[in-house]
Structure formats: C-alpha cells, structure tokens
Design a protein around this motif. Structure first.
Motif: not given
Length: 433
Positions: A2-28
């Motif tokens: 189902k589309k909402h399950d696919l979207l949920a797994i995609g969201f989960m994947t994004f969140a797994l990668f989005l650690g604090a380091g990912n937020l700190i690199f781009p501003p520098s």
C-alpha cells in the motif's frame, strides 16, 4: 504494498539517516561556500545522498543484505559485518549520537554536567523502542518522522522568508573548486556505510509488509531510496541555505552546531533553542533506535542470538562509552570508520557491477584488498599521519588521493575488467551454440 506503507518506510529510512551530524555538516558548507552554495551543494548531494541511495538500491537488488558478502570466505564475511556493526553501533555511531544529543539538545539549559543521567534515560528510551522491531515503521515512519519534518520545515521557511544575512564571498576552498570540495564533504558524512548497516532494517521492514519476491523487493527498495533521497536532499539544501544566510549572526562560528544554535536564536529567540533541542534529540533518537535494530537483527540472523539480549548489550555498551565524551570517541573510533567505509562501498560496487553467479571469489577479494590498503592510506591522510614528503609522492602516484578516495579507481578497474571478461565469455558461448 500500500502507498501509505511505502511512504512510511521511506520516512523511516530518512529518519534513520538523519542524525545530528547530517544537520551540522550543511550549515558549515553553506557559510563557507557563500555565493557558490548551489555548485558546492550539488557536489555534496552526489556523495552524501546519491551514494547512500545507490547503496539501498543495490541492497534491494540482492534481496537480503547478507548476500553482499556471499562471495567472501565465511570468516572474512563475518569479520566485515561484526567490524561494521561494532563501528556504527556501540563503538562510535551510537555513542556519538547520544553525546551530540546531550551537547546540543540538553546541555545549553543546564548549569551542571548531567551526561550520565541523560545517557541512561536516552539509552533506556532507545531500548524500549527497539524491543519491538515489528513496530519500527509505525514508531518512526508514521509518528516521529512527520514531526521531525514539520520542525525542519519551520526552520527552513523562516530562513527563506526572513533570512538573517546574505551569502558572503566564498572561502578559498569554494572559490574555484566548489563542486569538488562539495563532493569530498559529502563523502566524509560516511552515510554510505550507514546505508549498508541500515539495509538490514529496511529490507526487514519491506519483508514485514508482505513483499518477499526478489523483483518486488528490488522495486520497493528503489522507491524507498527515491523517497529518502528527496527528503534528505531537501533537508541538506535547507540547512545549507541556513548556513549561507547566517553571516550576520555566525560569521566567526567554528562548526555547524554553533551556526544552527545562533541562527535559531536569532530567528525564534528562546523558543528557537527549544525547537533546535527537539530536532537534535529526535534526530539522534531515531538513529540510535535504527542502529540498535540493525545490530540485533544481524546477530539474530547470523548467530541465532536472541534479539532482546543483543539489543540490550548494544545499548548498555553505548551508554557506557558515551560517557567517555565525544572527543575520546572520535579519537579511538574514527580511524576504523575511515577504513571500513571504502571496503563497504567496494562490496556494494561489486554487487552492482558483477553478476553474482558468474564472478570468481578472487575478484571480491582483490577489490576488498585494494579498498582496505588504499582506504587505510586515505584514513592516515585524513588523520594527518602521512609525512608531507610521502604525501606529495602519493598525490602524483594515486589518482583521487587528495580527495581521500584513492581506493576508488583501482576497485573500479578490477571490477570492470572482470565484467568485460564475463561479457566476452558469454558472447563466445553463444557464438559456439
């Protein structure tokens, strides 16, 4: 699926990668790149987003993550996986997430050091969420990630609508070689190695939704990778723009964390500090939960170790190591991460370039050895342990040495030659039939 399950797994994947380091690199990067933000960010996105997304696609093609090392001797394959999960788990990745969450999320509001108490509570919450791996998509993909995206979106919109400054003249590194320097910075996020580890969680989540047929798994993994890439690229662009427009409040900032702290304070006042704290803590929590599940899932499938026992050991070790402090964690663990990353990417490239049933084990071993030796040189270079005279010689002899990727071309050469050999044999076989 189902589309909402696919979207949920995609969201989960994004969140797994989005650690604090990912937020700190781009501003520098944004602050240094200034008016050359978009060329620099283009290079950054190729390696920081494209490489992990490519890894996820390859892992989907081989159906199960363990197939990545199927051509290696069993002892070597297990050594690789244990080293990888130790490095991105309790030895480095998870303790770093805990300490960064404390340093940027809670410490600014405290008058005394409470790292021990924070790490116990944080790791306890991690373990509680990790104990039910089947609900990971529901916890992270359907609840935590949408909240995280809304918080990031509020910060990005504030920067667009009411920027605190104008992009400055690029620093020396970004004046002539903005794209190249962006490529290097993106590679240094080392999310490619995280993608190999998170592959265990993501493939398991796809299987958990009833998708088990190899072609269907590959198709779903591709869609998940696209969702991840769009969300992560948007986050990186937003944080890069925040850095580029922070010249009036963060001109002398020394790192991305300081830039973000000053920016949200300038945009939102005291409420900005709470917003940033919530973003950092939630980003780190989703990462530690995902890494705990990845480690426990590997030991369960490979050694038949109880999931709950392995997860508990990983989290307890993380809590202990986190209290040694971020600097000590980096000093001890960073060299291992820098060596493992090229090896992991080399194995992904081998799985993509070569048909597994027609490739000799020596090809995997040769590409692995090249990545290990030359990746070790790159690690020593990054850590400043290569004498200047030797470094000058290596720059002349090894392509991409100055970009910390001297292992890449030799690995690609080995794989390409074998691929050509396979094609020629196939053509000759058909010609004789």
């Amino acid at each position: 699926m189902k589309k909402h399950d696919l979207l949920a797994i995609g969201f989960m994947t994004f969140a797994l990668f989005l650690g604090a380091g990912n937020l700190i690199f781009p501003p520098s990067l944004g602050l240094e790149a200034g008016t050359n933000l978009f060329p620099a960010m283009g290079g950054f996105l190729i390696t920081a987003v494209g490489l992990p997304a490519f890894t996820l696609v390859v892992l989907g093609r081989i159906s199960t993550t363990q197939n990545l090392t199927q051509q290696l001797p069993s002892w070597l394959a297990r050594t690789f996986w244990v080293a990888l999960f130790t490095a991105i788990g309790p030895a480095f990745g998870m303790p770093r997430a805990v300490t960064v969450a404390y340093e940027m999320g809670l410490k600014p509001f405290l008058d005394s050091d409470q790292l021990l108490l924070f790490s116990v509570v944080f790791c306890g919450l991690t373990l509680a969420l990790a104990f039910r791996p089947g609900r990971l998509v529901d916890y992270i993909g359907k609840v935590m990630t949408p909240l995280l995206i809304l918080m990031l979106l509020s910060l990005a919109l504030a920067a667009i609508i009411s920027p605190l400054g104008l992009p400055q003249v690029p620093s020396a590194d970004y004046q002539q070689n903005a794209v190249t320097h962006g490529l290097i910075q993106g590679y240094m996020t080392m999310d490619a190695i995280a993608a190999v580890g998170f592959g265990w969680v993501i493939i398991q989540a796809i299987n958990g939704k009833g998708v088990t047929e190899p072609k269907a798994v590959a198709n779903t993994a591709f869609k998940v990778a696209v969702i991840y890439a769009v969300l992560m690229a948007g986050c990186y662009l937003a944080m890069g723009y925040v850095g580029a427009t922070s010249t009036t409040v963060a001109a002398n900032a020394t790192n991305g964390g300081e830039i973000l702290t000053r920016y949200v304070a300038g945009e939102f006042g005291i409420y900005g500090q709470w917003l940033l704290a919530a973003i950092i803590v939630m980003a780190c929590l989703t990462t530690t939960v995902g890494l705990t599940n990845a480690c426990a899932e590997y030991y369960k499938q490979t050694f038949n170790a109880p999931f709950s026992l392995t997860a508990s050991i990983v989290v307890v070790l993380t809590c202990i190591i986190a209290n040694f402090g971020l600097e000590q964690i980096l000093a001890v663990s960073l060299p291992a991460i820098l060596v493992i990353c090229p090896v992991a990417i080399a194995l992904v490239l081998a799985a993509f370039v070569l048909p597994s049933k027609k490739v000799s084990a020596w090809v995997y071993n040769a590409s692995l050895l090249a990545a290990l030796i030359l990746g070790g040189l790159d690690a020593l270079n990054i850590l400043g342990q290569i004498p200047e005279s030797l470094g000058t010689t290596l720059v002349r002899m090894l392509p991409l040495y100055s970009a910390h990727a001297s292992w890449l071309l030799p690995c690609l050469l080995i794989l390409t030659l074998n691929r050509l050999q396979v094609i020629s044999k196939t053509v000759m076989t058909k010609a004789t039939e």
